[in-house]
Design a protein around this motif. Structure first.
Motif, PDB file in Angstrom:
ATOM      1  N   TYR A 100      51.068  44.435  44.398  1.00  0.00           N
ATOM      2  CA  TYR A 100      52.213  43.067  44.286  1.00  0.00           C
ATOM      3  C   TYR A 100      50.935  42.120  43.314  1.00  0.00           C
ATOM      4  O   TYR A 100      49.265  42.323  43.701  1.00  0.00           O
ATOM      5  CB  TYR A 100      52.704  42.194  45.837  1.00  0.00           C
ATOM      6  N   ASN A 113      53.072  36.143  39.989  1.00  0.00           N
ATOM      7  CA  ASN A 113      54.503  35.839  40.650  1.00  0.00           C
ATOM      8  C   ASN A 113      54.631  34.357  41.708  1.00  0.00           C
ATOM      9  O   ASN A 113      53.278  33.784  41.876  1.00  0.00           O
ATOM     10  CB  ASN A 113      54.805  36.653  41.641  1.00  0.00           C
ATOM     11  N   LYS A 126      57.234  34.871  46.897  1.00  0.00           N
ATOM     12  CA  LYS A 126      58.673  34.593  47.272  1.00  0.00           C
ATOM     13  C   LYS A 126      59.518  34.995  45.886  1.00  0.00           C
ATOM     14  O   LYS A 126      58.922  35.770  44.811  1.00  0.00           O
ATOM     15  CB  LYS A 126      58.411  33.182  46.916  1.00  0.00           C
ATOM     16  N   GLN A 127      60.423  34.987  45.848  1.00  0.00           N
ATOM     17  CA  GLN A 127      61.385  35.127  44.570  1.00  0.00           C
ATOM     18  C   GLN A 127      61.050  33.893  43.797  1.00  0.00           C
ATOM     19  O   GLN A 127      60.895  32.598  43.899  1.00  0.00           O
ATOM     20  CB  GLN A 127      62.831  35.479  45.150  1.00  0.00           C
ATOM     21  N   CYS A 161      61.025  29.479  43.818  1.00  0.00           N
ATOM     22  CA  CYS A 161      59.330  29.248  44.270  1.00  0.00           C
ATOM     23  C   CYS A 161      59.379  27.843  45.229  1.00  0.00           C
ATOM     24  O   CYS A 161      58.630  26.500  44.106  1.00  0.00           O
ATOM     25  CB  CYS A 161      58.774  29.168  42.938  1.00  0.00           C
ATOM     26  N   PHE A 201      64.061  32.985  50.403  1.00  0.00           N
ATOM     27  CA  PHE A 201      63.480  33.327  48.950  1.00  0.00           C
ATOM     28  C   PHE A 201      62.477  34.624  49.583  1.00  0.00           C
ATOM     29  O   PHE A 201      61.421  34.044  47.970  1.00  0.00           O
ATOM     30  CB  PHE A 201      64.253  33.065  48.052  1.00  0.00           C
ATOM     31  N   VAL A 202      62.192  34.605  50.421  1.00  0.00           N
ATOM     32  CA  VAL A 202      60.752  35.053  50.255  1.00  0.00           C
ATOM     33  C   VAL A 202      61.259  37.091  50.377  1.00  0.00           C
ATOM     34  O   VAL A 202      62.212  37.752  51.049  1.00  0.00           O
ATOM     35  CB  VAL A 202      60.687  35.424  52.124  1.00  0.00           C
ATOM     36  N   ARG A 203      59.893  37.588  49.680  1.00  0.00           N
ATOM     37  CA  ARG A 203      60.122  38.597  49.283  1.00  0.00           C
ATOM     38  C   ARG A 203      59.443  39.496  50.676  1.00  0.00           C
ATOM     39  O   ARG A 203      58.883  40.729  50.967  1.00  0.00           O
ATOM     40  CB  ARG A 203      59.896  38.988  48.202  1.00  0.00           C
ATOM     41  N   PHE A 204      58.311  39.334  50.598  1.00  0.00           N
ATOM     42  CA  PHE A 204      57.479  40.147  51.332  1.00  0.00           C
ATOM     43  C   PHE A 204      56.663  38.519  52.263  1.00  0.00           C
ATOM     44  O   PHE A 204      56.485  37.966  52.083  1.00  0.00           O
ATOM     45  CB  PHE A 204      56.365  40.655  50.852  1.00  0.00           C
TER      46      PHE A 204
END
Length: 123
Positions: A27, A32, A98-99, A103, A109-112
Motif C-alpha cells: 500500500y 493515500n 482511509k478511503q 479523509c 471509511f478505514v480500509r486497513f
C-alpha cells in the motif's frame, strides 16, 4: 496483501517525546489518506492525526501544537511525532489507511488497520 506495522511506542515520562512509525507493505502511503488513531481503556477510539493525499494534515484538538504527522515516500512509512507528552496521551496507537472520500479524523471509511502499539506516559 496489505500490512501496516507500527513501531516506536513504549513508556515515557510526561513532557517527553515519541515518534511512532508505520511501515506499509502492499500500500502506497505517499498517495493515500493515512492517519493515526488511539484507544485508551474506558474511552472511545479517537482520531489523532490525518494526512491527505495532497499532504494536508488535520489534528485532534488535544494534540494540536504537540503532534506532527508526516510520511517518507521512499521508505513507504508514516510517522507521528508527539512532543510534551501527557498521561492522557497513554493509549494503544493505530496506523490506518482511509478511503480518500473519508479523509477525516473519525474512524469511518478505514480500509486497513495496523495491529496497534502501546504508548504509556507516566506523570
Amino acid at each position: 496483501q496489505v500490512s501496516l506495522v507500527e513501531s516506536g511506542g513504549g513508556s515515557v515520562q510526561a513532557g517527553g517525546s515519541l515518534r511512532l512509525s508505520c511501515a506499509a507493505a502492499g500500500y502506497n502511503v505517499g498517495v493515500n489518506c493515512m492517519g493515526w488513531f488511539r484507544h485508551a481503556p474506558g474511552k472511545e477510539r479517537e482520531g489523532v492525526a490525518i494526512i491527505s493525499r495532497n499532504g494536508t494534515s488535520t489534528y485532534v484538538n488535544s494534540v494540536k501544537g504537540r503532534a506532527t504527522i508526516s510520511r517518507d515516500n521512499a521508505k513507504n512509512t508514516l510517522y507521528l511525532q508527539i512532543n510534551s507528552l501527557k498521561p492522557d496521551d497513554s493509549a494503544t496507537y493505530y496506523c490506518a489507511a482511509k478511503q480518500p472520500w473519508g479523509c477525516t479524523t473519525d474512524d469511518s471509511f478505514v480500509r486497513f488497520w495496523g495491529q496497534g502499539i502501546q504508548v504509556t506516559v507516566s506523570s
